[in-house]
Design a protein around this motif. Structure first.
Motif, mmCIF file in Angstrom:
data_model
loop_
_atom_site.group_PDB
_atom_site.id
_atom_site.type_symbol
_atom_site.label_atom_id
_atom_site.label_comp_id
_atom_site.label_asym_id
_atom_site.label_seq_id
_atom_site.Cartn_x
_atom_site.Cartn_y
_atom_site.Cartn_z
ATOM 1 N N MET A 114 0.921 -1.127 -0.083
ATOM 2 C CA MET A 114 -0.015 -0.032 -0.079
ATOM 3 C C MET A 114 0.884 1.394 0.260
ATOM 4 N N VAL A 115 1.889 1.219 0.664
ATOM 5 C CA VAL A 115 2.786 2.473 0.666
ATOM 6 C C VAL A 115 3.434 2.392 -0.839
ATOM 7 N N ILE A 116 3.748 1.713 -1.379
ATOM 8 C CA ILE A 116 4.197 1.763 -2.682
ATOM 9 C C ILE A 116 3.391 2.219 -3.629
ATOM 10 N N ALA A 117 2.130 1.631 -3.543
ATOM 11 C CA ALA A 117 0.760 1.886 -4.165
ATOM 12 C C ALA A 117 0.382 3.401 -3.976
ATOM 13 N N ILE A 118 0.276 4.057 -2.996
ATOM 14 C CA ILE A 118 -0.223 5.336 -2.525
ATOM 15 C C ILE A 118 0.861 6.379 -3.409
ATOM 16 N N ILE A 119 2.189 6.007 -3.199
ATOM 17 C CA ILE A 119 3.251 6.975 -3.748
ATOM 18 C C ILE A 119 3.106 6.846 -5.229
ATOM 19 N N LEU A 120 2.950 5.725 -5.797
ATOM 20 C CA LEU A 120 2.963 5.574 -7.422
ATOM 21 C C LEU A 120 1.709 6.145 -7.880
ATOM 22 N N GLY A 121 0.414 5.929 -6.951
ATOM 23 C CA GLY A 121 -1.015 6.296 -7.484
ATOM 24 C C GLY A 121 -0.904 7.995 -7.484
ATOM 25 N N VAL A 122 -0.368 8.389 -6.620
ATOM 26 C CA VAL A 122 -0.126 10.047 -6.617
ATOM 27 C C VAL A 122 0.531 10.630 -7.757
ATOM 28 N N ILE A 123 1.620 9.863 -8.182
ATOM 29 C CA ILE A 123 2.556 10.209 -9.305
ATOM 30 C C ILE A 123 1.653 9.930 -10.489
ATOM 31 N N LEU A 124 0.885 8.907 -10.649
ATOM 32 C CA LEU A 124 0.043 8.626 -11.752
ATOM 33 C C LEU A 124 -1.092 9.693 -11.870
ATOM 34 N N ALA A 125 -1.833 10.017 -10.767
ATOM 35 C CA ALA A 125 -2.703 11.068 -11.008
ATOM 36 C C ALA A 125 -2.215 12.470 -11.282
ATOM 37 N N VAL A 126 -1.195 12.847 -10.876
ATOM 38 C CA VAL A 126 -0.580 14.020 -11.395
ATOM 39 C C VAL A 126 -0.471 13.980 -12.949
ATOM 40 N N MET A 127 0.166 12.760 -13.150
ATOM 41 C CA MET A 127 0.194 12.733 -14.727
ATOM 42 C C MET A 127 -1.125 12.748 -15.317
ATOM 43 N N ARG A 128 -1.919 12.044 -14.997
ATOM 44 C CA ARG A 128 -3.285 12.141 -15.524
ATOM 45 C C ARG A 128 -4.072 13.486 -15.852
ATOM 46 N N LEU A 129 -3.556 14.504 -14.813
ATOM 47 C CA LEU A 129 -4.055 15.865 -14.894
ATOM 48 C C LEU A 129 -3.120 16.605 -15.729
ATOM 49 N N SER A 130 -2.010 16.350 -16.158
ATOM 50 C CA SER A 130 -0.737 16.930 -16.712
ATOM 51 C C SER A 130 -1.348 17.465 -18.118
ATOM 52 N N PRO A 131 -1.395 18.886 -18.666
ATOM 53 C CA PRO A 131 -1.553 19.049 -19.959
ATOM 54 C C PRO A 131 -0.801 18.382 -21.039
#
Length: 346
Positions: A90-107
């Motif tokens: 879960m620790v790895i998943a949360i860190i990687l999930g935050v990165i992926l979420a920011v990437m999804r919102l990237s222009p």
């Protein structure tokens, strides 16, 4: 425009007769009866009691064996390994999930497309299949090479030596869970009004300050509930790491013991009790986290139309019947020390 004192009637209006003002009696509310609701509740309690009594005396459950293996050292060690798998994944998943979420919102369309492709792969295939592939990773990549592509590697490791089954289980669980955490974090970030970010930029705050001080604290009340559900789901998903294969977690260990005793049902009950114990702790922690990050949400706002707390008077403009002009109703004036209500000195 005329001015009147609130103690007297408005100009042009007729004061109500004294007999019309009476003290109203309190309403006596009679509670509605729901007989079928009571019957249904009694029926549910009877069914539950019959189930408990039947389970207590059914020999297939073998409750003495449940008590024998509940605190067995092999089971308790397997429960600890299950907790380790859950926490690390879960620790790895949360860190990687935050990165992926920011990437999804990237222009940037390339960054957004890479994140979307990751989510498409890991959300579209079963986790058991992914764990099986990770268990066969040494057949796909016999070695781990570090260096410049298409040149001789600087350092090379054997895959079997570098990655044991415990590490592969964590990697498989974390990469799968990161795809779901990315969507949870993205939903939380989108729940914050765009004006919050614009106001932060207007105040001269940097992007990191805006995220850590404005956006994330407000989005946590949306992120926490589904994240708690994902942690509980991860705890139970660890039972699938036997596909790697990794056999030291709770379910696989209890299944191995039942294969020795030829009595699987008591060991399944033992594993279920441990899972319920950990899940209950996680649910309590989720409750307090939700309560903390939901502070101030849904609080009652003061109604501006309420009477003034000091005088209890309502100020405004009321029409005067027959005159066509409004009448201003003023609140009663507070008498200064040493004066009477009409402003005269004592």
């Amino acid at each position: 425009m005329s001015t009147t004192h609130p103690s007297g009637p408005a100009a042009g209006s007729t004061p109500p007769p004294r007999d019309a003002v009476s003290t109203s009696e309190p309403i006596k509310a009679i509670r509605l009866r729901h007989p079928w609701r009571v019957v249904f509740a009694v029926l549910l309690m009877a069914i539950f009691a019959l189930f408990v009594i039947d389970a207590a005396f059914r020999p297939a459950y073998d409750w003495p064996a449940v008590g024998k293996y509940l605190f067995d050292r092999r089971i308790s060690m397997a429960a600890l390994v299950t907790i380790q798998l859950t926490v690390f994944s879960m620790v790895i998943a949360i860190i990687l999930g935050v990165i992926l979420a920011v990437m999804r919102l990237s222009p940037n369309p390339v960054v957004k497309s890479v994140a979307w492709f990751y989510l498409w792969i890991f959300r579209g295939t079963p986790v058991y299949v992914q764990l099986t592939i990770w268990g066969l990773i040494s057949l796909i990549y016999t070695s781990i090479d570090i260096g410049i592509p298409f040149m001789d590697p600087w350092v090379s490791f054997s895959t079997n030596a570098a990655l044991n089954t415990f590490t592969l289980a964590i990697i498989g669980l974390a990469l799968n869970e990161a795809a779901y955490m990315a969507e949870i974090v993205r939903a939380g970030l989108l729940s914050v009004d765009k004006g919050q970010e614009e106001a932060s930029i207007a105040l001269g705050m940097s992007w990191s300050q805006t995220m850590t001080r404005v956006i994330l604290p407000q989005s946590m009340r949306v992120i926490i509930p589904p994240t708690g559900n994902e942690v509980i789901s991860m705890l139970k998903t660890t039972s699938l790491v036997t596909a790697v294969p990794f056999s030291l977690e709770l379910f696989t260990r209890s299944r191995d013991i039942s294969a020795e005793t030829f009595n699987p049902i008591p060991l399944l009950i033992v594993a279920s009790i441990w899972y319920l114990f950990f899940t209950s702790i996680l649910m309590v922690g989720q409750y307090f986290l939700e309560k903390r990050f939901s502070r101030g949400v849904g609080d009652r706002q003061t109604d501006k139309s309420d009477p003034a707390p000091s005088t209890g008077a309502i100020t405004g403009v009321v029409p005067v019947i027959g005159s066509g002009q409004p009448t201003v109703v003023l609140p009663p004036k507070t008498d200064a020390p040493g004066t009477t209500g009409d402003g005269g000195a004592r």
